[in-house]
Design an enzyme around this catalytic site. Structure first.
Site, PDB file in Angstrom:
ATOM      1  N   GLY A 282       0.721  -1.267  -0.007  1.00 56.97           N
ATOM      2  CA  GLY A 282      -0.100   0.102   0.025  1.00 56.97           C
ATOM      3  C   GLY A 282       1.020   1.190  -0.091  1.00 56.97           C
ATOM      4  O   GLY A 282       2.004   1.325   0.736  1.00 56.97           O
TER       5      GLY A 282
ATOM      6  N   ARG B 142       1.053  -5.096  -5.104  1.00 55.95           N
ATOM      7  CA  ARG B 142       1.262  -6.236  -4.512  1.00 55.95           C
ATOM      8  C   ARG B 142       1.261  -7.452  -5.384  1.00 55.95           C
ATOM      9  O   ARG B 142       0.489  -7.676  -6.241  1.00 55.95           O
ATOM     10  CB  ARG B 142       0.030  -6.629  -3.403  1.00 55.95           C
TER      11      ARG B 142
ATOM     12  N   ASP C 248       5.509  -4.735   6.017  1.00 61.62           N
ATOM     13  CA  ASP C 248       5.934  -6.170   6.220  1.00 61.62           C
ATOM     14  C   ASP C 248       5.958  -7.157   5.161  1.00 61.62           C
ATOM     15  O   ASP C 248       7.110  -8.088   4.901  1.00 61.62           O
ATOM     16  CB  ASP C 248       5.025  -6.580   7.383  1.00 61.62           C
TER      17      ASP C 248
ATOM     18  N   THR D  31       4.424   2.493   5.354  1.00 66.15           N
ATOM     19  CA  THR D  31       3.041   2.048   5.592  1.00 66.15           C
ATOM     20  C   THR D  31       2.587   2.824   6.531  1.00 66.15           C
ATOM     21  O   THR D  31       3.410   3.478   7.514  1.00 66.15           O
ATOM     22  CB  THR D  31       3.243   0.592   6.259  1.00 66.15           C
TER      23      THR D  31
ATOM     24  N   ASP E 141       0.297   1.925   8.728  1.00 66.60           N
ATOM     25  CA  ASP E 141       0.197   1.079   9.574  1.00 66.60           C
ATOM     26  C   ASP E 141       0.962   1.211  10.962  1.00 66.60           C
ATOM     27  O   ASP E 141       0.542   0.712  12.219  1.00 66.60           O
ATOM     28  CB  ASP E 141       0.023  -0.372   9.456  1.00 66.60           C
TER      29      ASP E 141
ATOM     30  N   ASP F 132       3.213  -0.682  12.269  1.00 63.85           N
ATOM     31  CA  ASP F 132       3.323  -1.976  12.581  1.00 63.85           C
ATOM     32  C   ASP F 132       4.750  -2.479  12.369  1.00 63.85           C
ATOM     33  O   ASP F 132       4.677  -3.925  12.583  1.00 63.85           O
ATOM     34  CB  ASP F 132       2.167  -2.682  11.993  1.00 63.85           C
TER      35      ASP F 132
ATOM     36  N   ARG G 212      -5.699  -3.291   9.024  1.00 62.53           N
ATOM     37  CA  ARG G 212      -6.508  -4.720   9.148  1.00 62.53           C
ATOM     38  C   ARG G 212      -5.886  -5.541  10.069  1.00 62.53           C
ATOM     39  O   ARG G 212      -6.575  -6.463  10.776  1.00 62.53           O
ATOM     40  CB  ARG G 212      -5.960  -5.390   7.627  1.00 62.53           C
TER      41      ARG G 212
END
Ligand code: F6P
Length: 329
Positions: A18, A79, A110, A133, A135, A137, A179
């Protein structure tokens, strides 16, 4: 950086997964640092897919002018299925060899680092990573590129929702991205004064939410519940449906913020993070690093093995949840 032997002479740079605001600032930093140190540099278009299809072309210093402020990625992103098969990676290696590219900078999250890790080991290509990202994470960095911009965007949107929610005594369920990560939800929850946050990492379920709603109904003119899209109870529509079944008198609305969180001009923090880690990535390749991600921890540059960056996922801080619950009384 030591001035001894250079381990690379021509590097490739790609963005994968993304897109995230600040990726362009990272591309710019990689391209300019490569030129500064006398290396050749090429852009790989459309992530690992472009690596397999040989969508590669040289990037000059001026090719990255006026992009530091732009969201998205000039290299585009994808992706890739093909790269996850051994034949795809073998083709990617042939493409790199054909152009004399002997080092790679990958910008992503990731999934990007998982692919990079396999590729570096399987084909002996030096690969370093830059976070990209929204996110947040990844372990080994206080923030990922794009997180600050995305959370500021979401926070501003939630502020607007508060204006209308409090004018109508309404209960809003606002879904934010993530997500598998509740970082956006948790940070925006505190920053926008939300009453409750639901994230994949913590089991704050419907029963706890109902308790908060019962308390809030007596004293508040509006209530905002932030739901991370990957929460176990479901997205915001599903949570709203479950609450409505038990709390019929509330006037409820649902708002899914979606991809607006991924776009827009990167904040100063994201541009700086991208610039710092972009310079570090190229200098890391020159020094012979591979299989590592450049991050910033407590203000300092930090290198983390791809495996650790991925597996040591930053669980959303328990203390943030505690803070949110204290401040939302
Ligand atoms: O990983 C970044 C992210 O924006 C997640 O927060 C979100 O779950 C996902 O990507 C959405 O992916 P897509 O753009 O493919 O719908």
């Amino acid at each position: 950086m030591s001035s001894t032997r250079r381990h690379v002479s021509h590097i490739g740079v790609l963005t994968s997964g993304g897109d995230a605001p600040g990726m362009n600032a990272a591309i710019r930093a990689v391209v300019r640092t490569a030129h500064f140190h006398g290396l050749r540099v090429s852009g790989v278009f459309e992530g690992y897919d472009g690596l397999v299809r040989d969508e590669i072309r040289p990037l000059a210093v001026r090719d990255v002018s006026n992009i530091i402020q732009r969201g998205g990625t000039i290299l585009r992103s994808a992706r890739s299925e093909a790269f996850f098969a051994p034949e795809g990676r073998a083709q990617a290696k042939r493409n790199l060899d054909g152009r004399g590219i002997d080092g790679l900078v990958v910008i992503g999250g990731d999934g990007t680092f998982r692919g990079a890790s396999v590729f570096a080991v399987e084909h002996g290509v030096p690969v370093v990573g830059i976070t990209g990202t929204i996110d947040n994470d990844l372990a080994g960095t206080d923030a990922t590129i794009g997180f600050d911009t995305a959370t500021n965007t979401a926070m501003q949107l939630i502020d607007r929702i508060r204006d209308t929610a409090s004018s109508h005594d309404r209960l809003f369920f606002v879904e934010v991205m993530g997500r598998t990560s509740g970082a956006i939800a948790m940070h925006c929850g505190i920053a926008s004064g939300a009453e409750f946050v639901m994230v994949p990492e913590h089991r704050q379920g419907i029963d706890q939410l109902i308790q908060v709603l019962e308390r809030s109904a007596k004293s508040k003119s509006s209530v905002i519940v932030i739901v991370a899209e990957g929460d176990e109870e479901g997205g915001a529509y599903e949570v709203a449906r479950k609450v409505k079944a038990r709390f019929a008198h509330y006037d409820t609305r649902v708002s899914v913020l979606g991809h607006v969180q991924r776009g827009g001009n990167p904040t100063m923090a994201d541009r700086l993070l991208a610039s710092r880690t972009g310079v570090a990535a190229v200098e890391g390749l020159i020094e012979g690093r591979s299989g590592e991600m450049a991050g910033i921890v407590n203000g300092n540059l930090a290198w983390t093995r791809f495996e650790d960056a991925i597996s040591g996922r930053k669980a959303t801080d328990d203390d943030l949840l505690r803070i949110l619950n204290i401040l939302s009384i």
